[in-house]
Design an enzyme around this catalytic site. Structure first.
Site, PDB file in Angstrom:
ATOM      1  N   HIS A 142     -39.641 -25.397 -37.180  1.00 57.33           N
ATOM      2  CA  HIS A 142     -40.207 -24.283 -36.412  1.00 57.33           C
ATOM      3  C   HIS A 142     -39.357 -23.884 -35.211  1.00 57.33           C
ATOM      4  O   HIS A 142     -39.643 -22.912 -34.543  1.00 57.33           O
ATOM      5  CB  HIS A 142     -41.607 -24.645 -35.910  1.00 57.33           C
TER       6      HIS A 142
HETATM    7  C1  UD1 Z   1     -44.581 -24.206 -29.335  1.00 58.49           C
HETATM    8  C2  UD1 Z   1     -43.791 -25.004 -28.288  1.00 58.49           C
HETATM    9  C3  UD1 Z   1     -42.922 -26.037 -28.989  1.00 58.49           C
HETATM   10  C4  UD1 Z   1     -43.734 -26.894 -29.931  1.00 58.49           C
HETATM   11  C5  UD1 Z   1     -44.459 -25.981 -30.906  1.00 58.49           C
HETATM   12  C6  UD1 Z   1     -45.302 -26.716 -31.903  1.00 58.49           C
HETATM   13  C7  UD1 Z   1     -43.122 -23.846 -26.252  1.00 58.49           C
HETATM   14  C8  UD1 Z   1     -41.969 -23.268 -25.529  1.00 58.49           C
HETATM   15  N1  UD1 Z   1     -42.897 -24.143 -27.544  1.00 58.49           N
HETATM   16  O1  UD1 Z   1     -43.657 -23.465 -30.129  1.00 58.49           O
HETATM   17  O2  UD1 Z   1     -42.327 -26.863 -28.003  1.00 58.49           O
HETATM   18  O3  UD1 Z   1     -42.874 -27.776 -30.612  1.00 58.49           O
HETATM   19  O4  UD1 Z   1     -45.306 -25.120 -30.138  1.00 58.49           O
HETATM   20  O5  UD1 Z   1     -45.923 -25.803 -32.743  1.00 58.49           O
HETATM   21  O6  UD1 Z   1     -44.172 -24.004 -25.667  1.00 58.49           O
HETATM   22  N2  UD1 Z   1     -48.677 -18.448 -33.890  1.00 58.49           N
HETATM   23  C9  UD1 Z   1     -49.768 -18.293 -34.698  1.00 58.49           C
HETATM   24  N3  UD1 Z   1     -50.878 -19.016 -34.426  1.00 58.49           N
HETATM   25  C10 UD1 Z   1     -50.965 -19.866 -33.377  1.00 58.49           C
HETATM   26  C11 UD1 Z   1     -49.855 -20.013 -32.548  1.00 58.49           C
HETATM   27  C12 UD1 Z   1     -48.710 -19.310 -32.813  1.00 58.49           C
HETATM   28  O7  UD1 Z   1     -49.722 -17.542 -35.650  1.00 58.49           O
HETATM   29  O8  UD1 Z   1     -52.030 -20.512 -33.195  1.00 58.49           O
HETATM   30  C13 UD1 Z   1     -47.433 -17.720 -34.202  1.00 58.49           C
HETATM   31  C14 UD1 Z   1     -47.272 -16.458 -33.398  1.00 58.49           C
HETATM   32  O9  UD1 Z   1     -46.675 -15.519 -34.207  1.00 58.49           O
HETATM   33  C15 UD1 Z   1     -46.290 -16.865 -32.303  1.00 58.49           C
HETATM   34  C16 UD1 Z   1     -45.427 -17.894 -33.028  1.00 58.49           C
HETATM   35  O10 UD1 Z   1     -46.313 -18.556 -33.922  1.00 58.49           O
HETATM   36  O11 UD1 Z   1     -45.578 -15.797 -31.801  1.00 58.49           O
HETATM   37  C17 UD1 Z   1     -44.796 -18.898 -32.113  1.00 58.49           C
HETATM   38  O12 UD1 Z   1     -45.783 -19.528 -31.303  1.00 58.49           O
HETATM   39  P1  UD1 Z   1     -45.455 -19.997 -29.810  1.00 58.49           P
HETATM   40  O13 UD1 Z   1     -46.675 -20.549 -29.193  1.00 58.49           O
HETATM   41  O14 UD1 Z   1     -44.753 -18.913 -29.072  1.00 58.49           O
HETATM   42  O15 UD1 Z   1     -44.366 -21.132 -29.970  1.00 58.49           O
HETATM   43  P2  UD1 Z   1     -44.153 -22.269 -31.074  1.00 58.49           P
HETATM   44  O16 UD1 Z   1     -43.001 -21.876 -31.916  1.00 58.49           O
HETATM   45  O17 UD1 Z   1     -45.427 -22.636 -31.758  1.00 58.49           O
END
Ligand code: UD1
Length: 398
Positions: A237
């Site tokens: 991820h």
């Molecule tokens: C975040 C953490 C990372 C951790 C990871 C575990 C930071 C900087 N990054 O990254 O350290 O390893 O979580 O998952 O805090 N999304 C959904 N549903 C959700 C959450 C996210 O669909 O419940 C999608 C959205 O499109 C979002 C993307 O995932 O834009 C990324 O989510 P985000 O919370 O920005 O960061 P992670 O990549 O999950």
């Protein structure tokens, strides 16, 4: 004493569960032993909000529902951090805690420690001192800022203590408490072991990934039914792996053409990765490969169960690297650096850094297939870290 602890994203939940339980245990004994009673509130920033990324972990790990949810949701880093700070400041102003406790290195960790510190509230960081040395990683920025501001830095291993000392953190702020994730692993090990692998696959399979004739068993599924056949697990991820097509496409080719030719590859897929595969027109290739078993993000017990019997793990997750170390699962870490060197082979662990260069991944994949399971337990990864965290806060001078 009043403590607010903070969670925001999936990797935080397995760290906060034992901490909250240790506070409850502390409170049960404090009446007799004249220790201070701890009033505790849990704040969820809402960075992760899907049931499978958040609520399911609360249920599985017995975490009480958050007292306050800031409902920040997705967005750019500045949006997530800025919105968290604005809303968390209101919570702090109203609740006036003595301490806030942050875990790990996600955006919530950074945002809430800065906000608390500016209001002169003491900050405790659980999992302090980890350093990848790679400032292009958002998590490294979060770790650096949080540790610089924290009053109490609780480290998972001795290498992390050294990192803090090198940065000039005063000795009295640092405590070596061990790895709190392993408290959760030990508590949930037997419950996970009882799960059926095939059932995990069936109940978490992504609909899109089912074969066209959905009555027909896929070869991959029936292979796993016998219980002793090899399989790989994959998770990915990190933006450095999934946000660029020129990096993601060759990794997918290697998986479908080489690993999946050897054994089924079980891939619980992160929402970010699914989004990027679709954006890069790679989704059809992923779903067309029968031996690539695409799952929704899976629960804690399910992942632990799969990890326990996997032939090999391919991952860019730091937490899985640690769990592979304790379970002994050979682990190819799809990164060029790690903030968790204690889990690497050269420190006695099960993991090897392979980055995203296919030749290197292939070479280490072949080596790892020949390696057996060698469980390792770094010092104080003993299942009792949370109690040491609570003790360190209660005994903090002043
Ligand atoms: C975040 C953490 C990372 C951790 C990871 C575990 C930071 C900087 N990054 O990254 O350290 O390893 O979580 O998952 O805090 N999304 C959904 N549903 C959700 C959450 C996210 O669909 O419940 C999608 C959205 O499109 C979002 C993307 O995932 O834009 C990324 O989510 P985000 O919370 O920005 O960061 P992670 O990549 O999950």
């Amino acid at each position: 004493m009043k403590i607010i602890s903070v969670v925001g994203a999936r990797p935080n939940f397995m760290k906060i569960a034992p901490f909250i339980r240790a506070i409850e245990q502390h409170n049960q004994t404090c009446a007799n032993e004249e220790k201070s009673y701890i009033e505790h509130l849990l704040v969820h920033t809402g960075q992760h909000y899907d049931v499978r990324m958040s609520e399911s972990f609360f249920q599985a790990l017995g975490i009480p529902a958050p007292d306050i949810n800031l409902e920040i949701g997705s967005g750019s880093h500045a949006e997530q951090v800025g919105n968290t700070m604005i809303t968390f400041e209101k919570v702090l102003t109203q609740e006036k805690p003595d301490w806030i406790v942050v875990v790990g290195d996600v955006n919530a960790t950074l945002a809430c420690s800065v906000t608390a510190k500016k209001l002169s509230i003491k900050v405790c960081h659980i999992e302090a001192g980890l350093r990848s040395g790679d400032e292009t990683m958002p998590e490294e920025i979060n770790r650096l800022v949080t540790d610089r501001l924290s009053d109490l830095l609780l480290t998972p291993d001795k290498l992390s203590m050294e990192n803090l000392r090198k940065e000039g953190v005063p000795e009295e702020k640092i405590r070596f408490v061990g790895n709190i994730m392993i408290d959760t692993l030990e508590r949930n090990r037997s419950q996970s072991a009882a799960l059926d692998i095939n059932r995990i696959i069936q109940s978490n399979r992504l609909t899109d990934a089912l074969p066209h004739n959905d009555k027909e068993e896929t070869p991959a599924t029936s292979l796993l039914e016998s219980g002793s056949n090899p399989y790989a697990i994959l998770t990915m991820h990190r933006p450095s792996n999934v946000d660029k097509k020129e990096i993601l496409a060759p990794i997918l080719n290697f998986l479908t053409e080489e690993v999946a030719a050897d054994m089924p590859v079980i891939w619980p897929i992160h929402p970010r990765t699914q989004k990027m595969l679709q954006q890069f027109d790679l989704w059809d290739k992923a779903t067309a490969c029968k031996n690539l078993i695409l799952l929704h993000p899976i629960g804690y017990h399910e992942m632990l169960r799969l990890n326990m019997s996997a032939t090999i793990m391919l991952t860019d997750s730091g937490g899985l690297q640690e769990e592979c170390c304790v379970l002994g699962t050979p682990c190819l870490t799809l990164r060029w650096n790690t903030e968790r060197p204690v889990t690497l082979k050269e420190h006695g662990g099960a993991s090897v850094l392979v980055g995203n260069n296919i030749n290197r991944i292939r070479e280490e994949y072949q080596t790892a297939l020949k390696a057996g399971r060698i469980p390792q337990r770094p010092e104080l990864w003993d299942g009792h870290t949370a109690a040491r965290c609570v003790e360190a806060i209660v005994n903090y001078p002043g």
